[in-house]
Design a protein around this motif. Structure first.
Motif, mmCIF file in Angstrom:
data_model
loop_
_atom_site.group_PDB
_atom_site.id
_atom_site.type_symbol
_atom_site.label_atom_id
_atom_site.label_comp_id
_atom_site.label_asym_id
_atom_site.label_seq_id
_atom_site.Cartn_x
_atom_site.Cartn_y
_atom_site.Cartn_z
ATOM 1 N N SER A 81 7.612 4.067 -10.318
ATOM 2 C CA SER A 81 6.994 4.923 -11.320
ATOM 3 C C SER A 81 5.763 5.610 -10.743
ATOM 4 O O SER A 81 5.460 6.756 -11.055
ATOM 5 N N HIS A 82 5.065 4.905 -9.852
ATOM 6 C CA HIS A 82 3.897 5.496 -9.193
ATOM 7 C C HIS A 82 4.306 6.753 -8.415
ATOM 8 O O HIS A 82 3.657 7.796 -8.506
ATOM 9 N N LEU A 83 5.399 6.637 -7.677
ATOM 10 C CA LEU A 83 5.850 7.774 -6.874
ATOM 11 C C LEU A 83 6.241 8.943 -7.760
ATOM 12 O O LEU A 83 5.872 10.085 -7.500
ATOM 13 N N GLN A 120 0.825 -1.213 0.000
ATOM 14 C CA GLN A 120 0.000 0.000 0.000
ATOM 15 C C GLN A 120 0.856 1.259 0.000
ATOM 16 O O GLN A 120 1.813 1.382 0.761
ATOM 17 N N CYS A 121 0.482 2.186 -0.879
ATOM 18 C CA CYS A 121 1.147 3.488 -0.914
ATOM 19 C C CYS A 121 0.700 4.285 0.316
ATOM 20 O O CYS A 121 -0.494 4.405 0.579
ATOM 21 N N HIS A 122 1.674 4.798 1.085
ATOM 22 C CA HIS A 122 1.353 5.556 2.302
ATOM 23 C C HIS A 122 0.611 6.861 1.983
ATOM 24 O O HIS A 122 -0.055 7.413 2.835
ATOM 25 N N ILE A 123 0.786 7.354 0.743
ATOM 26 C CA ILE A 123 0.240 8.675 0.425
ATOM 27 C C ILE A 123 -1.218 8.594 -0.042
ATOM 28 O O ILE A 123 -2.078 9.290 0.473
ATOM 29 N N CYS A 124 -1.506 7.706 -1.042
ATOM 30 C CA CYS A 124 -2.852 7.695 -1.608
ATOM 31 C C CYS A 124 -3.622 6.423 -1.275
ATOM 32 O O CYS A 124 -4.804 6.316 -1.566
ATOM 33 N N GLY A 125 -2.965 5.440 -0.675
ATOM 34 C CA GLY A 125 -3.663 4.225 -0.266
ATOM 35 C C GLY A 125 -3.807 3.172 -1.348
ATOM 36 O O GLY A 125 -4.370 2.102 -1.116
ATOM 37 N N THR A 153 2.708 9.976 -9.923
ATOM 38 C CA THR A 153 1.542 10.444 -9.169
ATOM 39 C C THR A 153 1.923 11.442 -8.079
ATOM 40 O O THR A 153 1.212 12.403 -7.838
ATOM 41 N N HIS A 154 3.058 11.172 -7.416
ATOM 42 C CA HIS A 154 3.382 12.013 -6.256
ATOM 43 C C HIS A 154 4.614 12.893 -6.462
ATOM 44 O O HIS A 154 5.003 13.608 -5.537
ATOM 45 N N LYS A 155 5.206 12.825 -7.650
ATOM 46 C CA LYS A 155 6.393 13.645 -7.969
ATOM 47 C C LYS A 155 7.439 13.535 -6.862
ATOM 48 O O LYS A 155 7.854 14.522 -6.283
HETATM 49 ZN ZN ZN Z 1 0.277 6.800 -4.061
#
Ligand code: ZN
Length: 263
Positions: free
Chosen positions: A67-69, A54-59, A72-74
């Motif tokens: 690549s997600h980081l 699980q991503c701590h930022i968006c769940g 999506t989260h730059k």
């Molecule tokens: Zn995320």
């Protein structure tokens, strides 16, 4: 010395994940919830069935974060690790993916040994590894600390448990008896002194008619978090010192050194 868990148990806990459960690996609860976001500080939760993390930022639940980081989260992986108290060496990929990749690596190493015989010295995992959690003067990531059962919450949890058991705020000597000198060492490293820890967490450090304000232990603690000298004592403390250390500052100093050496 930190205490090391004797056996590694893969902990499974209830969690709002696709399968309703997550693995928290060898991490030891209680965990500290992420304030704005998902999951716990210093812990990566892995869905019990899919193995997704699980991503701590968006769940979101993902096999891989990089690549997600970035998209999506730059954010870089290391920025993410730092923000959520993870060790720098923690892989932000699911175990399934890691196993696949390590199988590929082993195959490559067998086929091309000449490309892999620089041991571990240049790639950040040998002696020169400045990322290791145990380097002197370097703050440990919460994850590293958590593994050894000494994150702030766990220190408090253990002290409160002992308080319930004893029916009073435990003294430092009670704590040492129950959890060992290493644990006391950690309290001093994290808080400077046990008295400070008590104040920061709303506990009253031990003095009552049964436990007078001053004690041998009181002075030893004061000495441990400061230099042992008359200068750090108030007038009242200066007077009381002789009640507990007949030989005055010199005897006090010896007692402090002795405790220091034990840790
Ligand atoms: Zn995320």
């Amino acid at each position: 010395m930190p205490y090391y868990p004797k056996k590694i148990v893969l902990n499974k806990i209830k969690y709002n994940s696709p399968s309703g459960f997550v693995n928290v690996g060898k991490y030891i609860p209680p965990f500290e919830k992420v304030k704005k976001g998902f999951g716990y500080m210093g812990v990566i939760v892995e869905d019990y069935e899919s193995g997704k993390l699980q991503c701590h930022i968006c769940g979101e639940w993902l096999q891989m974060f990089n690549s997600h980081l970035a998209q999506t989260h730059k954010m870089t992986s290391n920025e993410y690790r730092k923000k959520f108290g993870l060790s720098i060496s923690t892989a932000l990929r699911s175990k399934k993916l890691r196993l696949n990749q390590s199988a590929v690596m082993i195959k490559l190493m067998k086929e091309h040994p000449e490309r892999f015989n620089n041991k571990f010295s240049h790639n950040g995992f040998g002696k020169g590894n400045s990322y290791a959690g145990n380097r002197k003067g370097k703050q440990k990531a919460e994850e590293t600390v958590n593994k050894y059962g000494v994150c702030d919450l766990q220190i408090m949890d253990r002290i409160l448990k002992l308080r319930d058991k004893l029916g009073k705020t435990p003294t430092l000597i009670d704590i040492k008896k129950e959890y060992g000198a290493g644990f006391v060492g950690h309290i001093h490293k994290r808080y400077g002194s046990y008295i400070k820890l008590c104040h920061e967490n709303g506990m009253i450090p031990v003095h009552s008619s049964l436990n007078p304000k001053y004690s041998k232990e009181y002075f030893i603690e004061k000495g441990l978090s400061n230099e042992v000298s008359h200068r750090i004592l108030t007038i009242n403390e200066g007077r009381a010192l002789y009640k507990y250390f007949k030989g005055g500052v010199n005897e006090w100093k010896k007692a402090v050194e002795k405790i220091k050496n034990e840790n």
